[in-house]
Every structure is written in structure tokens, then in C-alpha cells.
Scaffold this active site. Structure first.
Site, short mmCIF file in Angstrom:
data_model
loop_
_atom_site.label_atom_id
_atom_site.label_comp_id
_atom_site.label_asym_id
_atom_site.label_seq_id
_atom_site.Cartn_x
_atom_site.Cartn_y
_atom_site.Cartn_z
N TRP A 41 12.57 24.71 19.83
CA TRP A 41 12.62 24.01 18.56
C TRP A 41 14.06 23.83 18.08
O TRP A 41 14.43 22.78 17.58
CB TRP A 41 11.79 24.76 17.54
CG TRP A 41 11.50 24.06 16.23
CD1 TRP A 41 11.37 24.66 15.02
CD2 TRP A 41 11.25 22.66 16.02
NE1 TRP A 41 11.09 23.71 14.04
CE2 TRP A 41 11.01 22.48 14.63
CE3 TRP A 41 11.24 21.54 16.85
CZ2 TRP A 41 10.75 21.24 14.06
CZ3 TRP A 41 10.98 20.29 16.28
CH2 TRP A 41 10.74 20.15 14.91
N ARG B 29 23.38 32.90 22.40
CA ARG B 29 23.58 34.33 22.15
C ARG B 29 24.75 34.92 22.93
O ARG B 29 25.43 35.83 22.46
CB ARG B 29 22.30 35.10 22.48
CG ARG B 29 21.15 34.86 21.53
CD ARG B 29 19.91 35.56 22.02
NE ARG B 29 19.46 35.02 23.30
CZ ARG B 29 18.44 35.51 24.01
NH1 ARG B 29 17.80 36.57 23.57
NH2 ARG B 29 18.09 34.95 25.15
N ALA C 29 7.49 20.95 19.92
CA ALA C 29 8.84 20.54 20.31
C ALA C 29 8.86 19.51 21.43
O ALA C 29 9.62 18.54 21.38
CB ALA C 29 9.65 21.78 20.71
N LYS D 36 -0.92 30.32 10.55
CA LYS D 36 -1.73 29.45 11.42
C LYS D 36 -1.65 29.89 12.88
O LYS D 36 -2.55 29.58 13.69
CB LYS D 36 -1.32 27.99 11.27
CG LYS D 36 0.15 27.69 11.55
CD LYS D 36 0.48 27.47 12.99
CE LYS D 36 1.99 27.41 13.20
NZ LYS D 36 2.36 27.25 14.62
N ASP E 42 -0.48 21.86 10.67
CA ASP E 42 0.00 22.75 11.73
C ASP E 42 -1.17 23.42 12.44
O ASP E 42 -1.13 23.66 13.66
CB ASP E 42 0.93 23.79 11.13
CG ASP E 42 2.02 24.23 12.10
OD1 ASP E 42 1.98 23.81 13.27
OD2 ASP E 42 2.92 24.98 11.69
N SER F 21 0.83 24.47 22.68
CA SER F 21 0.96 25.59 21.75
C SER F 21 1.02 26.92 22.49
O SER F 21 0.13 27.26 23.27
CB SER F 21 -0.24 25.61 20.78
OG SER F 21 -0.34 26.85 20.12
N ARG F 22 2.08 27.70 22.23
CA ARG F 22 2.23 29.00 22.89
C ARG F 22 1.15 29.98 22.46
O ARG F 22 0.64 30.76 23.27
CB ARG F 22 3.62 29.56 22.61
CG ARG F 22 4.75 28.75 23.20
CD ARG F 22 6.09 29.44 23.07
NE ARG F 22 6.53 29.56 21.69
CZ ARG F 22 7.22 28.64 21.04
NH1 ARG F 22 7.52 27.50 21.64
NH2 ARG F 22 7.62 28.83 19.81
N VAL G 125 8.68 32.75 22.53
CA VAL G 125 7.93 33.74 21.76
C VAL G 125 6.66 33.13 21.18
O VAL G 125 6.68 32.02 20.63
CB VAL G 125 8.79 34.30 20.62
CG1 VAL G 125 7.98 35.24 19.72
CG2 VAL G 125 10.00 35.03 21.19
N GLU H 44 4.68 33.65 18.20
CA GLU H 44 4.86 34.33 16.92
C GLU H 44 3.57 34.95 16.38
O GLU H 44 3.60 35.90 15.61
CB GLU H 44 5.43 33.37 15.89
CG GLU H 44 6.88 32.97 16.12
CD GLU H 44 7.86 34.02 15.60
OE1 GLU H 44 7.44 35.15 15.30
OE2 GLU H 44 9.06 33.69 15.53
#
Length: 354
Positions: free
Chosen positions: A12, A32, A141, A192, A245, A255-256, A280, A282
Site C-alpha cells: 500500500w 527500513r 493495492a 473489517k 472495505d 485480500s490477505r 501482514v 492485520e
């Protein structure tokens, strides 16, 4: 021309960097580590994660926080909720009183159960808190990277801040609406993901569209109840950050969280699934936080409770579904949710009469 810092090379974060660069902004994408930054500079985006996607020239890759934030009019925090506090602490000293702070993370902090805007506010100078806003909505994304049309909602408590964020984030094929309910927009985006986990389980068990529709609807009722208990406007959950969403993440194979649910239904362990993922999910942490919040508030959230049992207590997904369907159904608007809705309307009316 604006300078925008994007903190985090998540899917994203990368997508937003591309959108803004194509719009004409100078974007600094913060990685990072120096190694990660050098790899992105030399080889570009991972062709497996982002096939056919090329970073625009206006996207500058850096591992130096000072370089990323230098004269930045806005900073986008596109990091997992679990690392939000660490990352905002890292950049806090580089913010100014005019820096727009945009959180795009959709999760809650484990332990404190706080929303990302609350976490950010605790780590920056108090006068800068008015610059905090959040972006949420049905934003897969990969679809946006392919230039498919999409919409989102940006929320902030300060009216000037939300207008600045809307102007900054609006791009061709990416329509941005505004909202003053930062609590509801954040909670909708985070909660969600719990429903998406369950929808994935339903699809993995081949339960069909009737069962999935019922599950998603009752799940939306649960997150609305929790949201209202925490001060959100119930109407927010029928908007882009809520229903919008929910539809996207519960229906799309992109969708993860849906993926995690599907794989759980197929018999894989949570540890196996998460280790195999590059991004991740979430909803896993958010389920834990939402369960804690429900207990603190005395709310009944049977769907969230069952997802918690599947994720953290080793419950069998199929048995959890049977137990949900075997529960005693009540009046659709009965209980705490309706009382909270009535209370919200009375408070709104009293506020308008002042």
C-alpha cells in the site's frame, strides 16, 4: 510541487508513492535498511510481488529518515500497526508544525488496544496532533497499481487538516471523500479484517453465498456496535471505511485476511500461513485487540469471539461455524447496539441544539 515522504515499502505504501509521483509530487520512499533501499534502487520492485510495475523517476528511495522527511509537506505512514509506535518515534523529531501526518495502517495496537492515530499522538509533540489524519476504504493495492478506479475516505478532527489531506491524496482514478469521524473511519478499516478472516473461512469450507452474506452482515453489526461504544458515528460503518472495505476484503482473493481464513479452513496452521506471507494480515492481531475491547466494554461479539478461538485457541473452523449457527438468534436490532444507537442520536441532537 510538493515533497511527500512515504514511510514503509509495503504494497500500500508503494502504491501511494506511485500514485502521488504520477500526479507530479516528489516522493521519498523510506526503506527500513540501507540494503533494502539499495536493492530497490538497483533492481526495482520485486517482480513476484509487483509484476510489471515500475517505480516512477519521481520516487526517490532512501533509508535515511532525515532525507525522507527533508522539507516534506506530508508524511504517509504505511507500516504495519505492530510497528507504528516504533516508526513514528523514529520520525517524530523531523516533523514540523505544518507537516501533514497520514496513517494508512488498518489495525489496532496489541496491549493498549489503541487506534493508530492515538498511538501517533502519543509519540509526537502535542501541538502537531491536529495534523493527524487517517486514510481508509476499499483499496486493494494491486488493483490501484493497475490504474483501476477506486475511492477512499480521509478523516481528521481538524477541518483544515482533512481538506489538505483530500487535496494531497486525490489522484486520477483515486477519488477521496472526507469525514470528521476519525474514530469510526479507523475502526472500520481495522475491524473489517476480522470479518474478512471469517469470510475466508466460509469460502474455504464452501458454505456458499447465503451463509457468507449472513456472516458478513452480522459481522458488520458487531463492528458497528463496538465502534459506537467507542464514540464512532454509526453511519460511518455504512460508508467506504465500513461497508465498502468489508465488501472488498471479504470478496477478493487479493485480500490477505481472506486468504488467511481460506487457508485455515483448509487445515493449515496459523503459523504456517503467516510464515508463507510477505505482507501482514492485520486481522490476526486486530482480533486479539477487539476481543479485549469487547470484554472491557461488556459487549457481546460472538463472531469476533469465534474467530479468536480459531486463531488463538486451536478451535476447528468448521465446529466454530456450527456453534455460531446454533446460537440463539435474537431480534436483529436488539441489545446493546440499538441502545447505543439511540444514545448516539440523543447526543447528536443535544449537540446540535447548543
Amino acid at each position: 510541487m510538493q515533497n511527500i515522504a512515504v514511510i514503509g515499502t509495503t504494497a500500500w505504501g508503494t502504491t501511494l508513492a506511485i500514485l502521488l509521483a504520477n500526479k507530479g509530487a516528489e516522493v521519498r520512499l523510506w526503506a527500513r535498511t540501507k540494503r533494502e533501499a539499495n536493492k530497490l534502487k538497483k533492481k526495482g520492485l520485486n517482480p513476484v510481488r509487483f509484476p510489471g510495475v515500475i517505480l516512477p523517476e519521481k520516487v526517490v528511495i532512501t533509508s535515511q529518515v532525515a532525507e525522507a522527511l527533508d522539507e516534506a509537506s506530508g508524511v504517509i505512514l504505511a507500516v504495519p500497526s505492530a510497528t507504528m509506535r516504533q516508526n513514528i518515534s523514529l520520525i517524530a523529531s523531523h516533523l514540523t508544525k505544518s507537516t501533514l501526518i497520514i496513517s494508512v495502517a488498518k489495525g489496532l495496537e496489541i496491549g493498549s488496544n489503541k487506534r493508530m492515530s492515538e498511538v501517533i499522538a502519543e509519540e509526537i509533540d502535542p501541538p502537531f496532533a491536529a495534523n493527524i489524519c487517517v486514510l481508509s476504504g476499499p483499496n486493494l493495492a494491486w488493483e490501484i497499481m493497475q490504474n483501476h478506479p477506486a475511492a477512499a475516505v480521509v478523516a481528521a478532527e481538524d477541518g483544515n487538516t482533512v481538506k489538505k489531506a483530500q487535496k494531497l491524496l486525490t489522484c486520477p482514478n483515486f477519488c477521496i471523500f472526507t469525514n470528521s469521524d476519525i474514530v469510526g473511519v479507523e475502526l472500520g478499516g481495522a475491524l473489517k479484517n476480522i470479518i474478512a478472516l471469517g469470510a475466508g473461512i466460509a469460502d474455504g469450507l464452501s458454505y456458499g453465498d447465503n451463509a457468507k452474506a449472513a456472516f458478513v452482515t452480522r459481522g458488520l453489526t458487531e463492528i458497528t456496535a463496538l465502534g459506537m461504544a467507542l464514540g464512532a458515528n454509526p453511519l460511518t460503518f455504512s460508508g467506504l471505511a465500513g461497508l465498502g472495505d468489508v465488501i472488498a476484503t471479504c470478496a477478493s482473493p487479493l485480500s490477505r485476511n481472506h486468504y488467511v481464513g481460506t487457508e485455515l479452513a483448509r487445515g493449515r496452521t496459523l503459523e504456517e500461513i503467516l510464515e508463507s506471507m510477505t505482507e501482514v494480515a492485520e486481522g490476526v492481531n486486530t482480533t486479539l485487540a477487539a476481543t479485549n475491547l469487547a470484554e472491557q466494554l461488556g459487549l457481546e461479539m460472538p463472531i469476533t469471539e469465534k474467530i479468536h478461538q480459531v486463531l488463538y485457541e486451536g478451535a476447528d473452523p468448521r465446529q466454530a461455524a456450527v456453534e455460531l449457527m446454533g446460537g440463539n438468534a435474537k431480534h436483529e436490532l436488539a441489545g446493546r447496539r440499538w441502545r447505543l444507537f439511540s444514545l448516539f442520536r440523543r447526543r447528536k441532537k443535544a449537540s446540535n441544539n447548543k
